[in-house]
Scaffold this motif. Structure first.
Motif, short mmCIF file in Angstrom:
data_model
loop_
_atom_site.label_atom_id
_atom_site.label_comp_id
_atom_site.label_asym_id
_atom_site.label_seq_id
_atom_site.Cartn_x
_atom_site.Cartn_y
_atom_site.Cartn_z
N GLU A 189 0.82 -1.22 0.00
CA GLU A 189 0.00 0.00 0.00
C GLU A 189 0.85 1.26 0.00
OE1 GLU A 189 -3.70 2.01 2.55
OE2 GLU A 189 -2.81 0.10 3.17
N GLY A 190 1.99 1.21 0.65
CA GLY A 190 2.86 2.39 0.73
C GLY A 190 3.87 2.42 -0.39
N ALA A 191 4.10 3.62 -0.96
CA ALA A 191 5.05 3.76 -2.06
C ALA A 191 6.46 3.40 -1.63
CB ALA A 191 5.01 5.19 -2.60
N THR A 192 6.84 3.71 -0.37
CA THR A 192 8.19 3.39 0.09
C THR A 192 8.38 1.88 0.23
OG1 THR A 192 7.49 3.73 2.39
CG2 THR A 192 8.51 5.60 1.25
N ASN A 193 7.31 1.16 0.56
CA ASN A 193 7.41 -0.30 0.63
C ASN A 193 7.54 -0.90 -0.77
OD1 ASN A 193 7.20 -0.21 3.40
ND2 ASN A 193 5.02 -0.73 3.45
N ARG A 194 6.81 -0.33 -1.71
CA ARG A 194 6.97 -0.80 -3.09
C ARG A 194 8.38 -0.52 -3.59
NH1 ARG A 194 1.64 1.65 -3.28
NH2 ARG A 194 2.45 3.51 -4.38
N GLU A 195 8.91 0.62 -3.17
CA GLU A 195 10.29 0.94 -3.54
C GLU A 195 11.25 -0.06 -2.91
OE1 GLU A 195 13.12 4.89 -3.71
OE2 GLU A 195 12.11 4.42 -1.81
N ALA A 196 10.94 -0.54 -1.71
CA ALA A 196 11.81 -1.51 -1.04
C ALA A 196 11.99 -2.76 -1.90
CB ALA A 196 11.23 -1.87 0.33
N LEU A 197 10.92 -3.21 -2.54
CA LEU A 197 11.04 -4.38 -3.42
C LEU A 197 11.95 -4.06 -4.60
CD1 LEU A 197 7.40 -5.83 -3.60
CD2 LEU A 197 9.25 -6.40 -2.01
N ALA A 198 11.77 -2.88 -5.18
CA ALA A 198 12.61 -2.49 -6.32
C ALA A 198 14.08 -2.40 -5.92
CB ALA A 198 12.13 -1.17 -6.89
N MET A 199 14.34 -1.95 -4.70
CA MET A 199 15.71 -1.81 -4.23
C MET A 199 16.36 -3.16 -3.95
SD MET A 199 15.22 1.38 -1.56
CE MET A 199 16.97 1.67 -1.27
N ALA A 200 15.56 -4.16 -3.62
CA ALA A 200 16.10 -5.45 -3.21
C ALA A 200 16.55 -6.31 -4.38
CB ALA A 200 15.05 -6.21 -2.40
N ILE A 201 16.13 -5.99 -5.58
CA ILE A 201 16.38 -6.85 -6.74
C ILE A 201 17.81 -6.68 -7.24
CG2 ILE A 201 15.70 -7.39 -9.10
CD1 ILE A 201 12.89 -6.38 -8.39
N ASP A 202 18.51 -7.79 -7.34
CA ASP A 202 19.85 -7.80 -7.93
C ASP A 202 19.69 -8.06 -9.42
OD1 ASP A 202 22.46 -8.08 -8.69
OD2 ASP A 202 23.00 -9.53 -7.13
N ALA A 205 7.78 11.54 -11.57
CA ALA A 205 6.49 11.45 -10.88
C ALA A 205 6.00 10.01 -10.84
CB ALA A 205 5.47 12.35 -11.58
N LEU A 206 6.22 9.28 -11.94
CA LEU A 206 5.82 7.87 -11.97
C LEU A 206 6.71 7.03 -11.05
CD1 LEU A 206 5.23 7.46 -15.81
CD2 LEU A 206 3.47 7.39 -14.03
N LEU A 207 8.00 7.32 -11.04
CA LEU A 207 8.92 6.56 -10.20
C LEU A 207 8.64 6.78 -8.72
CD1 LEU A 207 12.27 7.10 -12.15
CD2 LEU A 207 10.95 4.99 -11.97
N GLU A 208 8.21 7.96 -8.35
CA GLU A 208 7.90 8.24 -6.94
C GLU A 208 6.75 7.37 -6.45
OE1 GLU A 208 7.17 12.39 -6.56
OE2 GLU A 208 9.27 12.96 -6.90
N GLN A 209 5.84 7.00 -7.36
CA GLN A 209 4.72 6.14 -6.97
C GLN A 209 5.14 4.68 -6.83
OE1 GLN A 209 0.71 8.22 -8.71
NE2 GLN A 209 1.67 6.65 -9.95
N ASN A 210 6.17 4.29 -7.57
CA ASN A 210 6.67 2.92 -7.52
C ASN A 210 5.57 1.89 -7.80
OD1 ASN A 210 9.63 2.99 -6.64
ND2 ASN A 210 8.66 4.37 -5.16
N LEU A 211 4.71 2.22 -8.75
CA LEU A 211 3.68 1.26 -9.16
C LEU A 211 4.15 0.40 -10.33
CD1 LEU A 211 0.49 3.48 -8.77
CD2 LEU A 211 1.06 1.42 -7.47
N PHE A 212 5.34 0.68 -10.81
CA PHE A 212 6.00 -0.19 -11.79
C PHE A 212 7.41 -0.44 -11.30
CE2 PHE A 212 8.70 -0.63 -15.66
CZ PHE A 212 8.17 -1.85 -16.11
N ILE A 213 7.79 -1.72 -11.24
CA ILE A 213 9.12 -2.11 -10.77
C ILE A 213 9.92 -2.55 -11.99
CG2 ILE A 213 10.42 -3.68 -9.30
CD1 ILE A 213 7.95 -3.85 -7.49
N PRO A 214 10.81 -1.71 -12.50
CA PRO A 214 11.57 -2.07 -13.71
C PRO A 214 12.64 -3.12 -13.42
CG PRO A 214 11.63 0.31 -13.22
CD PRO A 214 11.18 -0.38 -12.00
N LEU A 215 12.87 -3.96 -14.42
CA LEU A 215 13.96 -4.93 -14.34
C LEU A 215 15.06 -4.62 -15.36
CD1 LEU A 215 12.09 -8.35 -13.94
CD2 LEU A 215 13.12 -6.93 -12.15
N GLY A 216 14.65 -4.34 -16.59
CA GLY A 216 15.62 -4.08 -17.64
C GLY A 216 14.96 -4.08 -18.99
N ALA A 217 15.75 -4.29 -20.01
CA ALA A 217 15.23 -4.32 -21.37
C ALA A 217 14.46 -5.62 -21.60
CB ALA A 217 16.38 -4.21 -22.37
N PRO A 218 13.44 -5.60 -22.45
CA PRO A 218 12.75 -6.85 -22.79
C PRO A 218 13.74 -7.85 -23.39
CG PRO A 218 11.53 -4.95 -23.60
CD PRO A 218 12.86 -4.44 -23.14
#
Length: 337
Positions: free
Chosen positions: A119-132, A293-306
């Motif tokens: 629910e929280g944008a910072t928690n969604r960011e936590a997932l994005a930060m954890a990915i190697d 603005a989109l990144l601040e919401q962290n509703l998309f977690i990027p990985l890389g190029a297709p």
């Protein structure tokens, strides 16, 4: 010219075929023959068809396509994605090579159910930060793949400025430490263990990707569960190549008229301002603010190029890797253009 070449802008005359090849249905296959130059409004070429070959097109599950390739039934396999990548025949007895497109587009996860821990944008960011992200390429066994933490690629062709990756001043351990502290605070406040479900297409490549992400999330105290067939999930894979090489395409994918659950009113406003920009630099500035603005919401977690791959034999001409991951069939016929 690339925009004009989009399928939506194709032109027909009296509903007659207008392409450079003719097709003949043969059971489940399609036999394609290159049209001679004079049939395409061009001057005739002597001995034009001396080297031209028929192209037989078959649509198969990847297991069958790679099996047929290994047995010598097929010369080219097209349309590979991350889910099918481990099926590629790469052993010492393989009779072909795997070709990876330098594709541009979106490859990551939409947070379609932002509730609970998400629910929280910072928690969604936590997932994005954890990915190697660099580890994903190694586990899939691919070289040259470009990971990213952003929506718009930092290496976009024609970009007028260089945008840094997020958290560039932190290594993976530092990022995970920050993410784990957010998980701990949420666990203490809610008295529950954070659990996230993910939807991935079936296939051995998806299995590898899931296992990689599960380890990454476990490192910060989040359990990742793969959603069953027809079950809803918190995270859904978005895997799409770009239609043109511009920041606007990437940001438009999250416009409120297209992706209401993932959009940002602020991003849409900056996108509108970019349309009326007085200079390329001003336009790039507005588009950059839209992405932020989109990144601040962290509703998309990027990985890389297709991830787009093909496999073909050494004697196949007319194939070229490209950022669109599109491979026309006409050049495969060896017909002179």
């Amino acid at each position: 010219l690339h925009l004009v070449a989009q399928p939506e802008l194709g032109v027909t005359i009296d509903n007659a075929p207008s392409g450079p090849m003719t097709g003949l249905k043969q059971r489940e296959d399609l036999l394609l023959t290159a049209l001679a130059p004079e049939l395409r409004g061009l001057p005739a070429q002597p001995e034009w068809d001396a080297e031209v070959r028929l192209v037989k097109l078959s649509s198969l599950p990847f297991e069958d396509a790679i099996g047929g390739f290994s047995r010598g039934q097929y010369d080219v396999v097209l349309g590979g994605r991350v889910d099918s990548l481990p099926l590629a025949a790469t052993g010492p007895l393989s009779r072909g090579t795997v070709r990876l497109d330098p594709a541009i587009g979106l490859f990551g996860f939409d947070v379609v159910r932002p509730s609970g821990f998400l629910e929280g944008a910072t928690n969604r960011e936590a997932l994005a930060m954890a990915i190697d992200r660099s580890a994903i390429a190694g586990q899939l066994g691919i070289g040259g793949w470009t990971p990213t933490t952003r929506i718009v690629p930092t290496n976009l062709p024609g970009a007028t400025s260089v945008v840094a990756e997020r958290w560039a001043d932190q290594d993976i351990d530092q990022r995970r430490a920050v993410a784990a502290s957010r998980v701990s605070r949420w666990r203490a406040a809610n008295g529950a263990e954070p659990r996230v479900t993910v939807d991935l297409p079936p296939g051995p490549g998806s299995d590898i990707l899931f296992q990689s992400l599960a380890r990454d999330f476990a490192a910060i105290g989040v359990q990742l569960v793969r959603a069953g067939e027809d079950a809803s999930a918190d995270l859904v894979l978005r895997d799409r190549t770009a239609r043109f090489a511009g920041a606007r395409w990437f940001i438009n994918q999250f416009h409120c008229s297209i992706a209401q659950r993932l959009c940002s009113d602020a991003a849409d406003n900056f996108l509108e301002l970019a349309l009326g920009a007085g200079s390329p630099a001003e336009e790039a500035g507005f588009l950059g603010q839209a992405e932020n603005a989109l990144l601040e919401q962290n509703l998309f977690i990027p990985l890389g190029a297709p991830i787009r791959w093909s496999q073909l034999r050494a004697n196949v001409d007319g194939f070229a890797e490209n950022i669109w991951a599109v491979h026309p069939l006409f050049p495969l016929s060896r017909a002179p253009i």
